[in-house]
Design an enzyme around this catalytic site. Structure first.
Site, PDB file in Angstrom:
ATOM      1  N   PHE A 172       0.870  -1.378   0.003  1.00  0.00           N
ATOM      2  CA  PHE A 172       0.158  -0.194   0.031  1.00  0.00           C
ATOM      3  C   PHE A 172       0.918   0.787  -0.003  1.00  0.00           C
ATOM      4  O   PHE A 172       1.833   1.281   0.558  1.00  0.00           O
ATOM      5  CB  PHE A 172      -1.194   0.209   1.234  1.00  0.00           C
ATOM      6  CG  PHE A 172      -2.031  -1.362   1.488  1.00  0.00           C
ATOM      7  CD1 PHE A 172      -3.026  -0.610   0.542  1.00  0.00           C
ATOM      8  CD2 PHE A 172      -1.599  -1.740   1.978  1.00  0.00           C
ATOM      9  CE1 PHE A 172      -4.537  -1.994   1.064  1.00  0.00           C
ATOM     10  CE2 PHE A 172      -2.872  -3.361   2.159  1.00  0.00           C
ATOM     11  CZ  PHE A 172      -3.517  -3.199   1.214  1.00  0.00           C
ATOM     12  N   ASP A 173       1.253   2.000  -0.684  1.00  0.00           N
ATOM     13  CA  ASP A 173       1.089   3.539  -0.279  1.00  0.00           C
ATOM     14  C   ASP A 173       0.273   3.955   0.820  1.00  0.00           C
ATOM     15  O   ASP A 173      -0.651   3.407   1.225  1.00  0.00           O
ATOM     16  CB  ASP A 173       0.482   4.622  -1.692  1.00  0.00           C
ATOM     17  CG  ASP A 173       1.060   6.112  -1.752  1.00  0.00           C
ATOM     18  OD1 ASP A 173       1.821   6.389  -1.066  1.00  0.00           O
ATOM     19  OD2 ASP A 173       0.597   6.665  -1.665  1.00  0.00           O
ATOM     20  N   LYS A 174       0.706   5.796   1.264  1.00  0.00           N
ATOM     21  CA  LYS A 174       0.167   5.337   2.430  1.00  0.00           C
ATOM     22  C   LYS A 174      -0.689   6.788   1.636  1.00  0.00           C
ATOM     23  O   LYS A 174      -1.908   6.469   2.582  1.00  0.00           O
ATOM     24  CB  LYS A 174       1.607   6.272   3.667  1.00  0.00           C
ATOM     25  CG  LYS A 174       0.676   6.598   4.927  1.00  0.00           C
ATOM     26  CD  LYS A 174       1.939   7.550   5.742  1.00  0.00           C
ATOM     27  CE  LYS A 174       1.520   8.460   5.259  1.00  0.00           C
ATOM     28  NZ  LYS A 174       0.802  10.028   5.518  1.00  0.00           N
TER      29      LYS A 174
END
Length: 676
Positions: free
Chosen positions: A368-370
């Protein structure tokens, strides 16, 4: 359309303009049985012809067992059955032969003609009747899935009320251009992508994003002309439904370039993306069909080896020809893929074909990107730590100074402070000066006020041990610590954080329960922030301080450890990592051309909780595809020996084979009713 192909190393390539051309010529899979019959024929003509074939066969057979009826009457009725049952079969066989292909329709015609040549007109008519009925019902069932996709086109408004040169007129929605201003009446469809310039109200975005709750919309700030900076609450999409208010919308995209138009195009093109199973069946058929033809020819000459008439050998060969038909095999995967893509699109999830649909169900790890993916994408004021005086004094001072700045952190501090202060008056702040990378400076009551990070006060050599310790504690918790000093006194500090999405923790819990072993965060933020967010939402790993190149390396490493990995991000700055992943998933792709092009799967709304649904649907699709392959191949394996041994004749073989084809199709259509 985005190609998402793989190169020699098994990694997806980035989309190119050439890929658009490539897919325009790839839509040819479903063994020639996917087109509808147009021209002088209506959509139900094939089904009517199949019914007339069966009726002619039934009457002819009935008269043949009644005494006193001339034999030619039954023969004539069998001839009618041949005509009605063979018409569309012959039509499609000719179309396939023109393309240099010999498909199942041709094999059925040969078998029926062979039965007639042997004088077995009733069995030949039975073959054509059952094949044509199965064929017609197969078309009907497949068209149901296609109509589910085509229903997207019905979402678009047909007309629009446009304001031009001071007058308001109703025009065809397809003629709208960027720069037009349209007036959207209450409870009507929005005709184009754009931004609200006048009026406030709620809009039902479910047709595009799958959001179940209407979204409040408001005008862009006065004077703003850069529509790329418009916030989600300012944007509207073609095909969405206005609430009870009148909205004026500035059109930002022509009708053909709207999010809805692109969605329809991509979903329709998704069918041409072959899954691994489709590629397997294609390769299998390439050697299986010639092998069957060789076997049939050999069986025709069995009378030279076995003491039996040529007619018996020929009939056996025709029975094997029917039994070995790969019709069910050819339709097994495309029907499931089409149904899965259609079902996902109804819930605001765009899956670009069979490969990502199947791959998604095999994932054991997610990256996941944040920012904007696991978090809300904007900082908010979370902690208030007074050091001298009370909380109200600290917030009022911070709001007054930061109110002069346009920095995102300043906006977060002002908004959070005013929510806590209510109507409390603010002091007057003047002479704001931005201290790049460190904070801001201003004057309040003729005293200097500094708001910034530790580096600002280290530079001034004024940071005390106590203040440093408290700031370190905030940062250890994942907050950005903003220290406030007025004159020589440290008034306090504020903790700002981009908070997790409300649904993030529940979504990750659902993914764990679904068997996802590793869930990793890849972010450019510092490691302490990454760790804090990861702990709060329930990730297994968190990697901070990553540049885009480092994210790519992290995805490659994760693939080596786990096999198939998905990368979930916004489709823009995460594009390189998405390209290296097994499946790239874009968040909030509605209105984002880059996200729609980059990702294999696009969550049209900004809704992370659609991810478990998409994975669950993919796993169901994989199960159904496996079931279909077992049914179709199993029927061939059973019927070929039975027909070679003479145990099964053409009639039973046709019933079993065409029955399996229908079972396969209707099994695939179960995906249209998939529940979350």
């Amino acid at each position: 359309m985005n190609s998402n192909r793989t190169n020699k190393s098994g990694e997806k390539e980035m989309p190119t303009d050439h890929d658009h051309e490539e897919h325009d010529h790839d839509h040819n899979h479903d063994h020639g049985h996917t087109h509808e019959h147009g021209g002088i024929f209506g959509p139900n003509t094939e089904l009517i012809f199949a019914g007339l074939c069966a009726l002619s066969l039934a009457i002819g057979f009935g008269l043949s067992v009644v005494g006193g009826i001339p034999a030619w009457v039954s023969l004539a009725l069998y001839g009618l059955a041949y005509f009605f049952g063979g018409f569309f079969t012959a039509k499609e066989a000719v179309e396939a032969i023109r393309q240099g292909k010999f498909e199942i329709d041709f094999l059925m015609l040969v078998a029926a003609a062979g039965a007639g040549a042997l004088g077995e007109w009733a069995e030949g008519a039975l073959l054509l009747a059952l094949f044509s009925i199965g064929h017609a019902l197969e078309h009907y069932a497949m068209n149901r899935a296609r109509k589910s996709i085509a229903a997207l086109a019905d979402l678009s408004a047909k007309t629009a009320t446009v304001r031009r040169n001071g007058t308001t007129t109703e025009v065809d929605a397809g003629t709208l251009q960027a720069g037009d201003v349209i007036v959207v009446k209450p409870n009507s469809k929005i005709a184009a992508d754009g931004v609200v310039i006048n009026g406030t109200g709620s809009v039902n975005q479910a047709p595009i994003t799958g959001e179940s709750v209407p979204v409040d919309k408001q005008p862009v700030p006065e004077g703003q002309t850069d529509w790329n900076k418009a916030k989600p609450e300012n944007r509207v999409f073609a095909g969405t439904i206005n609430g009870t208010s009148v909205l004026e919308v500035y059109v930002t995209k022509a009708a053909g370039d709207s999010t809805l138009s692109r969605l329809i195009k991509l979903v329709n093109e998704a069918e041409s993306q072959q899954s691994p199973t489709q590629q397997f069946t294609d390769r299998f058929e390439k050697w299986f069909v010639p092998a069957v033809l060789i076997l049939v020819v050999a069986l025709c000459f069995a009378f030279l080896v076995i003491d039996e008439p040529f007619s018996v050998s020929f009939y056996r060969a025709m029975s094997v020809l029917v039994a070995a038909s790969p019709c069910a095999l050819a339709i097994a995967t495309p029907s499931a893929v089409l149904s899965g893509v259609a079902r996902a699109a109804r819930d605001g999830v765009l899956i670009k074909g069979g490969r990502p649909l199947e791959d998604l169900g095999e994932l054991t790890a997610l990256a996941f990107d944040k920012t904007g993916t696991l978090t809300q994408g904007k900082p908010t004021l979370q902690k208030v730590v007074p050091l001298s005086g009370d909380e109200t004094t600290l917030l009022a001072l911070a709001a007054a100074v930061e109110g002069l700045s346009d920095h995102p952190l300043a906006a977060a501090i002002v908004k959070g402070s005013m929510e806590r202060l209510g109507n409390h008056p603010l002091p007057e702040a003047v002479n704001l000066k931005a201290l790049t990378g460190r904070g801001v400076q201003a004057e309040v009551n003729n005293e200097p006020v500094f708001i910034g990070n530790k580096a600002l006060f280290d530079e001034q050599q004024t940071l005390t041990g106590e203040v440093r310790q408290k700031a370190d504690a905030l940062e250890a918790g994942g907050y950005t610590a903003m220290i406030v000093r007025k004159g020589d006194v440290f008034v306090g500090m504020l903790g700002v954080m981009d908070t997790p999405r409300p649904e993030a923790k529940a979504t990750l819990t659902a993914l764990k329960q679904a068997g996802i072993r590793r869930m990793v965060m890849l972010t450019g933020d510092n490691q302490r922030v990454a760790t804090a967010i990861a702990t709060e939402v329930g990730l297994t790993d968190a990697f901070g301080d990553l540049l885009p190149e480092a994210k790519v390396q992290a995805v490659n490493q994760l693939r080596q450890q786990e096999g198939k990995v998905a990368m979930i991000g916004d489709g823009v700055n995460d594009a390189p990592a998405m390209a290296k992943s097994t499946v790239g998933i874009a968040m909030g792709a509605a209105g984002s051309d880059v996200a729609l092009e980059t990702a294999d799967i696009a969550l049209m709304g900004d809704q992370l909780d659609k991810l478990p649904f998409a994975i669950g649907l993919s796993r169901s699709a994989r199960q159904i595809i496996k079931q279909n392959l077992i049914i179709s191949l199993g029927m061939v394996v059973i019927l070929i020996p039975l027909t070679i041994l003479g145990i099964a004749r053409i009639g039973p073989a046709v019933i079993a084979h065409e029955g399996s084809t229908l079972v396969v199709v209707f099994n695939a259509l179960r995906l249209l009713a998939y529940k979350k």
